[in-house]
Structure formats: structure tokens, C-alpha cells
Design an enzyme around this catalytic site. Structure first.
Site, PDB file in Angstrom:
ATOM      1  N   SER A  97      -9.261  16.367 -14.499  1.00 52.20           N
ATOM      2  CA  SER A  97      -7.998  17.116 -14.473  1.00 52.20           C
ATOM      3  C   SER A  97      -7.322  17.226 -15.828  1.00 52.20           C
ATOM      4  O   SER A  97      -6.113  17.336 -15.918  1.00 52.20           O
ATOM      5  CB  SER A  97      -7.053  16.461 -13.459  1.00 52.20           C
ATOM      6  OG  SER A  97      -6.827  15.109 -13.820  1.00 52.20           O
ATOM      7  N   ALA A 125      -9.952  20.839 -19.599  1.00 54.91           N
ATOM      8  CA  ALA A 125     -11.181  21.516 -19.150  1.00 54.91           C
ATOM      9  C   ALA A 125     -11.161  21.729 -17.640  1.00 54.91           C
ATOM     10  O   ALA A 125     -11.423  22.834 -17.139  1.00 54.91           O
ATOM     11  CB  ALA A 125     -12.404  20.700 -19.562  1.00 54.91           C
ATOM     12  N   LYS A 148      -9.697  10.734 -10.959  1.00 50.97           N
ATOM     13  CA  LYS A 148      -9.828   9.310 -10.626  1.00 50.97           C
ATOM     14  C   LYS A 148      -8.483   8.593 -10.559  1.00 50.97           C
ATOM     15  O   LYS A 148      -8.352   7.567  -9.897  1.00 50.97           O
ATOM     16  CB  LYS A 148     -10.730   8.646 -11.663  1.00 50.97           C
ATOM     17  CG  LYS A 148     -11.240   7.303 -11.252  1.00 50.97           C
ATOM     18  CD  LYS A 148     -12.439   6.859 -12.054  1.00 50.97           C
ATOM     19  CE  LYS A 148     -12.152   6.616 -13.482  1.00 50.97           C
ATOM     20  NZ  LYS A 148     -13.247   5.904 -14.166  1.00 50.97           N
ATOM     21  N   THR A 155      -6.743  14.261 -22.292  1.00 50.24           N
ATOM     22  CA  THR A 155      -5.926  15.381 -22.763  1.00 50.24           C
ATOM     23  C   THR A 155      -4.487  14.943 -23.019  1.00 50.24           C
ATOM     24  O   THR A 155      -3.881  15.262 -24.042  1.00 50.24           O
ATOM     25  CB  THR A 155      -5.949  16.537 -21.736  1.00 50.24           C
ATOM     26  OG1 THR A 155      -7.284  17.040 -21.665  1.00 50.24           O
ATOM     27  CG2 THR A 155      -5.001  17.659 -22.121  1.00 50.24           C
ATOM     28  N   GLN A 167      -3.032  13.968 -29.767  1.00 52.14           N
ATOM     29  CA  GLN A 167      -1.841  14.046 -30.628  1.00 52.14           C
ATOM     30  C   GLN A 167      -1.904  15.252 -31.543  1.00 52.14           C
ATOM     31  O   GLN A 167      -1.045  16.122 -31.525  1.00 52.14           O
ATOM     32  CB  GLN A 167      -1.746  12.769 -31.486  1.00 52.14           C
ATOM     33  CG  GLN A 167      -1.499  11.517 -30.704  1.00 52.14           C
ATOM     34  CD  GLN A 167      -1.439  10.283 -31.605  1.00 52.14           C
ATOM     35  OE1 GLN A 167      -1.768  10.333 -32.784  1.00 52.14           O
ATOM     36  NE2 GLN A 167      -1.008   9.168 -31.040  1.00 52.14           N
ATOM     37  N   GLY A 168      -2.956  15.295 -32.381  1.00 52.93           N
ATOM     38  CA  GLY A 168      -3.014  16.237 -33.497  1.00 52.93           C
ATOM     39  C   GLY A 168      -2.791  17.665 -33.076  1.00 52.93           C
ATOM     40  O   GLY A 168      -1.882  18.343 -33.562  1.00 52.93           O
ATOM     41  N   HIS A 207     -12.721   7.230 -34.706  1.00 55.85           N
ATOM     42  CA  HIS A 207     -11.566   7.766 -35.447  1.00 55.85           C
ATOM     43  C   HIS A 207     -11.203   6.766 -36.533  1.00 55.85           C
ATOM     44  O   HIS A 207     -11.105   5.572 -36.266  1.00 55.85           O
ATOM     45  CB  HIS A 207     -10.387   7.983 -34.495  1.00 55.85           C
ATOM     46  CG  HIS A 207      -9.322   8.868 -35.071  1.00 55.85           C
ATOM     47  ND1 HIS A 207      -8.530   8.487 -36.121  1.00 55.85           N
ATOM     48  CD2 HIS A 207      -8.938  10.127 -34.753  1.00 55.85           C
ATOM     49  CE1 HIS A 207      -7.692   9.468 -36.422  1.00 55.85           C
ATOM     50  NE2 HIS A 207      -7.924  10.489 -35.609  1.00 55.85           N
ATOM     51  N   HIS A 210     -13.590   7.095 -30.431  1.00 56.60           N
ATOM     52  CA  HIS A 210     -12.620   8.160 -30.143  1.00 56.60           C
ATOM     53  C   HIS A 210     -13.193   9.278 -29.288  1.00 56.60           C
ATOM     54  O   HIS A 210     -12.505   9.798 -28.412  1.00 56.60           O
ATOM     55  CB  HIS A 210     -12.131   8.713 -31.476  1.00 56.60           C
ATOM     56  CG  HIS A 210     -11.052   9.742 -31.374  1.00 56.60           C
ATOM     57  ND1 HIS A 210      -9.857   9.511 -30.728  1.00 56.60           N
ATOM     58  CD2 HIS A 210     -10.980  11.020 -31.831  1.00 56.60           C
ATOM     59  CE1 HIS A 210      -9.092  10.595 -30.807  1.00 56.60           C
ATOM     60  NE2 HIS A 210      -9.761  11.532 -31.444  1.00 56.60           N
TER      61      HIS A 210
HETATM   62  C1  SIN Z   1      -5.929  13.195 -34.168  1.00 53.05           C
HETATM   63  O1  SIN Z   1      -4.805  13.590 -33.875  1.00 53.05           O
HETATM   64  O2  SIN Z   1      -6.209  12.624 -35.226  1.00 53.05           O
HETATM   65  C2  SIN Z   1      -7.024  13.409 -33.195  1.00 53.05           C
HETATM   66  C3  SIN Z   1      -7.353  14.824 -33.117  1.00 53.05           C
HETATM   67  C4  SIN Z   1      -8.732  14.957 -32.584  1.00 53.05           C
HETATM   68  O3  SIN Z   1      -9.351  13.991 -32.208  1.00 53.05           O
HETATM   69  O4  SIN Z   1      -9.239  16.073 -32.597  1.00 53.05           O
END
Ligand code: SIN
Length: 559
Positions: free
Chosen positions: A36, A39, A59, A67, A71-72, A259, A369
């Protein structure tokens, strides 16, 4: 060109299906969407007008997946002067030669329109003083092309808009707190349904069977395979394991992205860790070591905004050289007002852990990540199992290669779910009875999860060696032979984690080179002559079999 070859797996005895009680209830739906996030809900919304009924199962609650935590932002060529071609090039270079060029072309060309549709649905992206969508930059991008919302709460805003749209759609039924245990297969090996375990939904409590004509897997990634991850607790690789058991192919599992800047909370902190978005570096933050020296100077022309694998490796190298458990991110010069407006979530989270980014350096270290690999699909999300489609992190559409470009993940879910919806209604299978499943059922105990995560982190994590991978597969093999004493959520999830870990570790062991996010200390160079191509994993007679399929490097050997 290297040659195609198959390998016996080092880990055997992984359950061919999960032990579960007989279904206590049944229901029907043309299509079942499992997951959910962006996608799953995009697929459901796009399909609802073309089939009689769509059932979304998740789940936990609808917003519990990855999702919500993004953040980015979402990458697309929306800015003045930017083009899909430039986005394509950055994606191919980050992917270190392992992307499917056609899939990337689709992603970047259909991306801008897909994002505009998300806006039309009600998603509020941040805007600049001129009323244009604010775009920022992240690692590996040569342009500002990341749209964001609420400063650093992009995923939460997208999830909100999608949930509201689903709530307004009577054609979509939602079942929360439901684990998809295994697919039910018809005589021809195609989809006939799915078994669910529902945790407390009234009449649908416990194990039941949903008969259906198609399943869209959108269940996210596998981050919980590792001890430290930015992924939420629900990311236990369930969708990939279920697809593998049903006959689908998994591709590129060894390419797990770490990450670079995840807040370090101490060696004993396990599970989901706070992400410090790459967008913080996009706005000018930089990495320093314990001496205060800039880490990325001279390492890559893009310095702190180099592709993610390059930055993660640089941090890890300095950690190993100095024996320190983390490095530092310096973002103090951004100032309180900027922090509060642009990164309110990260600011609050860091402060809640006793670090004030306005006055303090932030301790950071790489953590798991994103799974660049997953269920192998074609350009319309079809897996090899008739009636089974996959989209988002659970899938391997080919857009990420060996290292996903920042903020391409939300976009992938959006673009490829739209594509699934263009073909699925015309391909709906006839209703079919599931055949009795003769495969031996099994489960490993939920109690082995920590041991599994620790060995995956220490031996199959950022830095890999043949010796470490052999230790890991030895332990995984031992765990695979440990029978569960209970049939419960913890055992189901842990068996899925083990199934995926075994295939991931096997591919990591076989790929004797360093490429993208797969870093072998004993084979430190990229080796196109031997390893340009993909490891595909299928399930045969109770274990995973890996085949290496050569393909020319899609970046022309550039990265
Ligand atoms: C982030 O905000 O650094 C993650 C963005 C991402 O994983 O695409």
C-alpha cells in the site's frame, strides 16, 4: 562477453512453501494488490475503473511501508533546461552498467507526466517564490530535479494523497493487518489466488484464501534482512520470497544500496534507524572525519553529491582506517531557520536523539536502504508467472542496475504501476481453481531473526569478502535446518528473510568484482569481461538456483 552459467546454491532446504493452517474463509476479487505504498495504491487507483473489484492487502496499516518514510523526494526532469536524456544519463551512470536501458528510458520519459498526475490527485509539493515546484539536488544528479513536499516529508505527503483517493473509491476494498503467505497456483502454474493471514479483521480473522485473476505485488523491500536499516519493520522481503516460491525469477539481489548518511545511534541500536536525507548534502552539508577533514574532497568530481555507493564506500573506508564507528555530517552553517523550514522532520528526529544539527555535527554511518534487485519483470511489470505482476521496490524492472540513483524509487513505483494498469485488464486470467499444493511446507523459528540479521550485516553488508560470505552462508544453512515450534507472524517473516538472505548471499559470493553497491574487498575492481550481466535466482527442488546472464554494460563502461 562473459558466458551464461548456472551455480548450485550454498544454502539448501529453504521451505518451498510456508506452513500455514488450512484457510478458514474464502473471498473473491478480480485483482489483489499486495502492498500500500506509492506502487500499490497507484496500481489500485489505475485499475479500479477497468476491473470489477480490486482488493488491496497490507501487512500493517496503509501508511506503514517505506513510502511514508521517504524524505528527499521524487526525481523527474521538471526544471527549466533539464531533459529526460540528462536524467537518463545520470541513472545509467549511477547504475554502474547494470541498468536495462529501455526501462530507464521509459522511467525518465514517462516520469514528468506521472508526477504531474500525482499533483492532480492532490499531492502538495513545495513551491518557490515564483510559484514553481522547488527542485533540489541529490547524489549522482547533475541538475536540480528532486521535487519534495513538507520540506523533508515527501513520502508522507504522497501517501496521504493516495490514501485519500483510495478512501474515495468504492471499487477498492482494503484489508489491513494481512500478511500474504503464499500464492495459490492453477494447473498451468499461473495465479489462481493468494493465502492471507489476517490479524483481527472480524470475520476475516486468521488464514483465508482470496481467489483472483491477477496479483500485483507491491510489497516493498527487504531492509530488515540487516540489523541497521532505514526501512520500517514491515520490510521483511515477503513479496520477493512469495514470488520466488511461486516460480518467479529474482534478479540482481546482491545489489543492496547502503545509504551513506544514516544517523548513528550506537552499535547496539537495531532495526529502523533515522535517515539524514541526501538532500541535506544537496543543500550544502558535507562529510568530515574525526580530524575535521572533508571526506569527499578529491574522491569524486561531485564530492559530497557523488553517487551513493561512492559516498558510502568513502565513509566506510575512513571508518576502517581510523577504527571509528561512524563519521560526521556538518550542516551547522545551514542555520536554524533554514533547518526548521527545509528539514523539519530530520531536525526534530535528530534533536530527539540528543543531537542538534544547528550546533552539533551529526554522527552518520551507512545502513541498508534499498533493494535495487527483486522480482524480475518486463517493461509492463509482468513476472514470469502468468497473472503475477510486480512494481516498486519488490520488483526488478531494470531501472536501478547496481546502484539506484537517488529519488528514482518513488518514480519507479509510479511509472511502472501505471504501465501495469495499461495491460493487466486485457490480460485477466479466467477464474481457475487452485491445485492442491504438494510442495513440502516448512518454517524457521522467529527467534533466529537477530542472529540472521547480525551475520548479514557483518558479512554481507557494505563490504564483502569470500571468507565472510562463506561464514554467512554456513550460518544461514544451519538456520535453514532449524524447525519452527510455532506457526505465527514472526516465523513467516523470518522464513521469508532467510529465503531472501540465502539467495542474496549466494549472488554476492559468486559475483567476484566490485560494482555499484556490491563491494568486494577481495575483488576491488569492476570487471566487465567476467561480470557484465545479471544473476537470476529461481527456486528448484527446495533450493535457489542461480544463473548468470551476460549483458553488455549499459553505461558503456563509464562509471
Ligand atoms: C534521501 O532522502 O536521501 C533518500 C532518497 C532516496 O533514497 O531516493
Amino acid at each position: 562477453m562473459p558466458s551464461e552459467r548456472s551455480f548450485d546454491p550454498p544454502v539448501r532446504r529453504v521451505p518451498a512453501r510456508l506452513s500455514a493452517p488450512d484457510p478458514g474463509w474464502t473471498t473473491r476479487s478480480d485483482v489483489v494488490v499486495i502492498g500500500s505504498g506509492i506502487a500499490g495504491l497507484t496500481a489500485a487507483l489505475r485499475l479500479k475503473d477497468h476491473v470489477d473489484k480490486v482488493l488491496v492487502v497490507t501487512k500493517d496499516v496503509l501508511a506503514a511501508g517505506s513510502t511514508q518514510w521517504a524524505q528527499g523526494g521524487i526525481a523527474a526532469a521538471l526544471g527549466e533546461g533539464d531533459t529526460p536524456e540528462e536524467h537518463e544519463l545520470d541513472t545509467l551512470v549511477a547504475g554502474a552498467g547494470a541498468c536495462d536501458p529501455e526501462a530507464v528510458r521509459i522511467l525518465v520519459n514517462e516520469g514528468p507526466e506521472a508526477v504531474r498526475e500525482l499533483i492532480a490527485l492532490g499531492t502538495n509539493f513545495d513551491h518557490d517564490a515564483d510559484g514553481l515546484i522547488s527542485l533540489t539536488r541529490e547524489g549522482g544528479h547533475h541538475r536540480d530535479r528532486i521535487a519534495h513536499a513538507g520540506g523533508d516529508a515527501t513520502g508522507a505527503e504522497i501517501q496521504r494523497a493516495l490514501i485519500e483517493a483510495v478512501a474515495a473509491a468504492p471499487e477498492i476494498e482494503v484489508v489491513q493487518h494481512a500478511l500474504a503467505v503464499d500464492l495459490l497456483l492453477a494447473e498451468d502454474g499461473g495465479v489462481a489466488g493468494v493465502t492471507l493471514h489476517v490479524m483481527g479483521e472480524g470475520q476475516r480473522d486468521g488464514v483465508g484464501a482470496v481467489h483472483c485473476r491477477a496479483v500485483v505485488l507491491a510489497s516493498g523491500g527487504l531492509g530488515q534482512v540487516f540489523s541497521q536499516t532505514t526501512n520500517p519493520s514491515v520490510s521483511t522481503g515477503d513479496g520477493m520470497a512469495l514470488a520466488l516460491r511461486a516460480g518467479a525469477t529474482l534478479r540482481d539481489l546482491e545489489f543492496v544500496q547502503f545509504h551513506p548518511t544514516v544517523m548513528y545511534l550506537g552499535a547496539d541500536s537495531h532495526g529502523q534507524q533515522p535517515l539524514i536525507s541526501e538532500a541535506v548534502r544537496g543543500e550544502g552539508a558535507f562529510l568530515v572525519d574525526f580530524e575535521g577533514d572533508r571526506l569527499m574532497k578529491g574522491v569524486h568530481p561531485l564530492e559530497d553529491l557523488a553517487p551513493r555507493d561512492v559516498v558510502a564506500k568513502a565513509i566506510m573506508k575512513r571508518m576502517l582506517e581510523t577504527g571509528q564507528p561512524h563519521m560526521w555530517l556538518d550542516a551547522r552553517h545551514l542555520g536554524e531557520a533554514f533547518w526548521a523550514k527545509r528539514f523539519p522532520t530530520i531536525l526534530a528526529t535528530a534533536r530527539s536523539h540528543g543531537v542538534d544539527p544547528v550546533t552539533d555535527l551529526i554522527p552518520v554511518a551507512p545502513a541498508c536502504h534499498y533493494a535495487s534487485g527483486g522480482v524480475r519483470t518486463d517493461l509492463h511489470g509482468r513476472s514470469g508467472v502468468p497473472g503475477l505482476y510486480a512494481t516498486g521496490e519488490v520488483a526488478c524492472s531494470g531501472v536501478h542496475g547496481a546502484n539506484r540513483l537517488a529519488s528514482n524509487s518513488l518514480l519507479e513505483g509510479l511509472v511502472f504501476s501505471r504501465r501495469i494498469a495499461t495491460v493487466l485488464p486485457g490480460e485477466l486470467r479466467p477464474w481457475a481453481d487452485p491445485v492442491a499444493d504438494q510442495r513440502p511446507a516448512g518454517l524457521v523459528p522467529g527467534g533466529v531473526r537477530t542472529e540472521l540479521q547480525e551475520v548479514m550485516t557483518s558479512k554481507v553488508g557494505v563490504l564483502r569478502t569470500a571468507a565472510g560470505l562463506a561464514d554467512a552462508t554456513g550460518l544461514l544453512d544451519k538456520l535453514a535446518g532449524t524447525p519452527a515450534d510455532a506457526v505465527d507472524l514472526a516465523s513467516w517473516e523470518t522464513t521469508n528473510l532467510l529465503t531472501i538472505s540465502a539467495a542474496l548471499a549466494a549472488a554476492a559470493m559468486l559475483r567476484e568484482e566490485t560494482r555499484g553497491s556490491h563491494w568486494r574487498e577481495d575483488f576491488p575492481e569492476r570487471d566487465d569481461a567476467r561480470w557484465a550481466g545479471h544473476f537470476d535466482t529461481v527456486f528448484e527442488d527446495g533450493s535457489s538456483v542461480l544463473t548468470f546472464r551476460p549483458e553488455p554494460a549499459s553505461d558503456g563502461g563509464a562509471s
